[in-house]
Scaffold this active site. Sequence first.
Site, PDB file in Angstrom:
ATOM      1  N   HIS A 252      83.904  35.676  58.819  1.00  0.00           N
ATOM      2  CA  HIS A 252      85.186  34.973  58.666  1.00  0.00           C
ATOM      3  C   HIS A 252      85.575  34.921  57.187  1.00  0.00           C
ATOM      4  O   HIS A 252      84.719  34.789  56.316  1.00  0.00           O
ATOM      5  CB  HIS A 252      85.082  33.559  59.243  1.00  0.00           C
ATOM      6  CG  HIS A 252      86.420  32.912  59.394  1.00  0.00           C
ATOM      7  ND1 HIS A 252      87.069  32.322  58.337  1.00  0.00           N
ATOM      8  CD2 HIS A 252      87.243  32.804  60.471  1.00  0.00           C
ATOM      9  CE1 HIS A 252      88.253  31.864  58.776  1.00  0.00           C
ATOM     10  NE2 HIS A 252      88.369  32.142  60.063  1.00  0.00           N
TER      11      HIS A 252
ATOM     12  N   SER B 272      97.600  31.739  61.909  1.00  0.00           N
ATOM     13  CA  SER B 272      98.773  30.943  62.308  1.00  0.00           C
ATOM     14  C   SER B 272      99.308  31.293  63.705  1.00  0.00           C
ATOM     15  O   SER B 272     100.519  31.372  63.905  1.00  0.00           O
ATOM     16  CB  SER B 272      99.876  31.061  61.255  1.00  0.00           C
ATOM     17  OG  SER B 272      99.407  30.580  60.001  1.00  0.00           O
TER      18      SER B 272
ATOM     19  N   GLU C  97      86.746  32.667  55.444  1.00  0.00           N
ATOM     20  CA  GLU C  97      86.276  31.468  54.724  1.00  0.00           C
ATOM     21  C   GLU C  97      84.812  31.613  54.313  1.00  0.00           C
ATOM     22  O   GLU C  97      84.398  31.100  53.269  1.00  0.00           O
ATOM     23  CB  GLU C  97      86.510  30.218  55.595  1.00  0.00           C
ATOM     24  CG  GLU C  97      87.985  29.861  55.631  1.00  0.00           C
ATOM     25  CD  GLU C  97      88.486  29.268  56.937  1.00  0.00           C
ATOM     26  OE1 GLU C  97      87.664  28.765  57.725  1.00  0.00           O
ATOM     27  OE2 GLU C  97      89.710  29.315  57.164  1.00  0.00           O
TER      28      GLU C  97
ATOM     29  N   GLU D  12      92.153  39.220  60.952  1.00  0.00           N
ATOM     30  CA  GLU D  12      92.788  38.007  60.443  1.00  0.00           C
ATOM     31  C   GLU D  12      93.241  38.241  59.009  1.00  0.00           C
ATOM     32  O   GLU D  12      92.434  38.112  58.069  1.00  0.00           O
ATOM     33  CB  GLU D  12      91.792  36.837  60.449  1.00  0.00           C
ATOM     34  CG  GLU D  12      91.238  36.487  61.807  1.00  0.00           C
ATOM     35  CD  GLU D  12      90.707  35.054  61.853  1.00  0.00           C
ATOM     36  OE1 GLU D  12      91.284  34.262  62.577  1.00  0.00           O
ATOM     37  OE2 GLU D  12      89.748  34.744  61.129  1.00  0.00           O
TER      38      GLU D  12
ATOM     39  N   GLY E  55      96.068  29.610  58.182  1.00  0.00           N
ATOM     40  CA  GLY E  55      96.361  28.229  57.800  1.00  0.00           C
ATOM     41  C   GLY E  55      97.575  28.097  56.905  1.00  0.00           C
ATOM     42  O   GLY E  55      97.794  27.036  56.310  1.00  0.00           O
TER      43      GLY E  55
ATOM     44  N   ASN F 101      88.745  28.552  67.100  1.00  0.00           N
ATOM     45  CA  ASN F 101      87.758  28.293  66.058  1.00  0.00           C
ATOM     46  C   ASN F 101      88.036  26.900  65.503  1.00  0.00           C
ATOM     47  O   ASN F 101      89.007  26.698  64.789  1.00  0.00           O
ATOM     48  CB  ASN F 101      87.904  29.365  64.963  1.00  0.00           C
ATOM     49  CG  ASN F 101      86.996  29.115  63.770  1.00  0.00           C
ATOM     50  OD1 ASN F 101      86.165  28.211  63.791  1.00  0.00           O
ATOM     51  ND2 ASN F 101      87.153  29.924  62.727  1.00  0.00           N
TER      52      ASN F 101
ATOM     53  N   LYS G 185      86.465  25.289  63.344  1.00  0.00           N
ATOM     54  CA  LYS G 185      86.059  25.132  61.928  1.00  0.00           C
ATOM     55  C   LYS G 185      85.305  23.799  61.753  1.00  0.00           C
ATOM     56  O   LYS G 185      84.582  23.409  62.663  1.00  0.00           O
ATOM     57  CB  LYS G 185      87.286  25.270  61.018  1.00  0.00           C
ATOM     58  CG  LYS G 185      88.028  26.595  61.280  1.00  0.00           C
ATOM     59  CD  LYS G 185      89.070  26.938  60.267  1.00  0.00           C
ATOM     60  CE  LYS G 185      89.729  28.272  60.654  1.00  0.00           C
ATOM     61  NZ  LYS G 185      90.741  28.702  59.700  1.00  0.00           N
TER      62      LYS G 185
HETATM   63  P1  13P Z   1      94.851  29.268  61.642  1.00  0.00           P
HETATM   64  O1  13P Z   1      95.162  29.530  63.104  1.00  0.00           O
HETATM   65  O2  13P Z   1      94.743  27.800  61.334  1.00  0.00           O
HETATM   66  O3  13P Z   1      95.748  30.025  60.739  1.00  0.00           O
HETATM   67  O4  13P Z   1      93.357  29.841  61.394  1.00  0.00           O
HETATM   68  C1  13P Z   1      93.050  31.127  61.795  1.00  0.00           C
HETATM   69  C2  13P Z   1      91.589  31.331  61.675  1.00  0.00           C
HETATM   70  O5  13P Z   1      91.044  31.374  60.600  1.00  0.00           O
HETATM   71  C3  13P Z   1      90.817  31.463  62.925  1.00  0.00           C
HETATM   72  O6  13P Z   1      89.516  31.888  62.668  1.00  0.00           O
END
Ligand code: 13P
Length: 247
Positions: free
Chosen positions: A90, A208, A92, A162, A168, A4, A6
């Site tokens: 997601h 992560s 976010e 997740e 992150g 992803n 982002k």
């Molecule tokens: P990270 O791998 O940066 O922790 O992000 C995970 C994520 O949100 C994938 O959709």
Amino acid sequence: MAGNWKMHFNIKESTHLANDLAKAVLGMDDREVVIAPVFTSLAAVTQAVSSSGIKVAAQNSFYKEKGAYTGEITNAMLKDTGCTYVILGHSERRTIFMEDDGLINLKIKAAINSGLDPIFCIGETKEEYDAGLTFNVIERQITLGLSGINSNKLSGLVLAYEPVWAIGTGLTATPEQAQDIHKLIRGLFKKKYNNEVAKNLRIIYGGSVKPSNIDQLMIQLDIDGVLVGGASLDVESFSRIAGFIKT
Ligand code: 13P
């Protein structure tokens, strides 16, 4: 094995990374590799990976088919770029853009109906985790997110667990913690639908994920893949992740 991206990379940068990845994952035919660039790069990236077997996902969509919805995009428009998956729910989107379970449900239904496979994300926050509410939260997210969707429509769905506290942050759920939750999720699908749906459901882990933890995650029985953020932005680390070593 999904990356992803982002809100990173313009068209030129996305195409460059997609081309490099296509070379790096050559021969990895026993696993599916998916990348999710920003909307403006979808068509170019799809084109770049067209002969490589890499699939492309969008990062969001709206549930209406057309109309006065400034700033939104339909599933048909996404399909038109050549992508086959769409990431929905997601964390976010849930926290920054206030998307709730009801809206996510409408989006998942619309994506399935238009022939895109949803990568449906769920996961608890740090507060919910600390309060021991993980299972309550994911049960609610699954029940409401998939409400009204018949079991025969779930064959393309990918469920991404997740934990928000692991996204992150550098904090990863241990492979055993992730396995425990994935097993619970599969059990929930067995209870809500049937054995067949539960067995065929692809449950992937996100938060992560790195080259240093991928092999341990992928040996877990109920971890079928991963959804990678930060480490998918670099060809070396993402191709190492996609090329996890089966032991
Ligand atoms: P990270 O791998 O940066 O922790 O992000 C995970 C994520 O949100 C994938 O959709």
